[in-house]
Design an enzyme around this catalytic site. Sequence first.
Site, PDB file in Angstrom:
ATOM      1  N   ASN A   1      36.699  38.623  42.000  1.00 25.53           N
ATOM      2  CA  ASN A   1      37.765  38.282  42.930  1.00 25.53           C
ATOM      3  C   ASN A   1      38.434  39.527  43.512  1.00 25.53           C
ATOM      4  O   ASN A   1      38.611  40.534  42.830  1.00 25.53           O
ATOM      5  CB  ASN A   1      38.820  37.425  42.230  1.00 25.53           C
ATOM      6  CG  ASN A   1      38.335  36.009  41.990  1.00 25.53           C
ATOM      7  OD1 ASN A   1      37.685  35.432  42.843  1.00 25.53           O
ATOM      8  ND2 ASN A   1      38.645  35.451  40.830  1.00 25.53           N
ATOM      9  N   HIS A   2      38.810  39.443  44.780  1.00 27.32           N
ATOM     10  CA  HIS A   2      39.570  40.493  45.464  1.00 27.32           C
ATOM     11  C   HIS A   2      40.962  39.947  45.766  1.00 27.32           C
ATOM     12  O   HIS A   2      41.149  38.737  45.869  1.00 27.32           O
ATOM     13  CB  HIS A   2      38.904  40.879  46.784  1.00 27.32           C
ATOM     14  CG  HIS A   2      37.541  41.482  46.630  1.00 27.32           C
ATOM     15  ND1 HIS A   2      36.983  42.277  47.595  1.00 27.32           N
ATOM     16  CD2 HIS A   2      36.616  41.412  45.637  1.00 27.32           C
ATOM     17  CE1 HIS A   2      35.771  42.677  47.217  1.00 27.32           C
ATOM     18  NE2 HIS A   2      35.530  42.144  46.023  1.00 27.32           N
TER      19      HIS A   2
END
Length: 215
Positions: free
Chosen positions: A83-84
């Site tokens: 995830n970013h």
Amino acid sequence: MQYGPYPKAIYPNEAIKSVCYIKNIVTRPNIIIGDYTYYDDINGAEKFEEHVTHHYEFIGDKLIIGKFCAIAKGIEFIMNGANHRMHSVTTYPFNIMGNGWEKATPTLEDLPLKGDTVIGNDVWIGQNVTIMPGIHIGDGAIIAANSVVTKDIPAYHIAGGNPCKTLKKRFDDDLIEHLLTIKWWDWPAKKIFDNLDVLCSGDLKKITEIKPVHE
């Protein structure tokens, strides 16, 4: 007398090296696998951990898989490390490139963490399935080949597609409740051995005649 394969074996059947009991080959403490769960891959079933990606100890998420699961080749469990941050101007992960950009390292609170990925017992996952972070798949579920699982799947349901959708129940509600109560996967090896004809029978009435342990 032996009542089935040795649960601590790497290959339950030495003649079939494409099938591996993955509990006995994982090395990461944040991957927890139940007895008799196998991965089937002619290109190296013992390389299962390579199919659990973006899995970093500092994040703390776990991959938990129950007993007696059948996992076909091409599986990918994408964990929370993929995830970013999404609420800033850019999603680009400057920090992992280093060279001064590490000053932009996000905190865990900045990331959309989804929690542990949990697969129940007696789950069948077809070929080339991708499972996204934080997904829960219930006991007895079936996931069709080439699916991308983005939402939880209830126990004893069949699901498939991209994105994966629940297609139908495997059994009626009463039988599902019964199976979730007797938890056959927790039986001793001898009891499973003695009831293989029932567990593998198309006559579903037979399993309803087996009472939970507490009764």
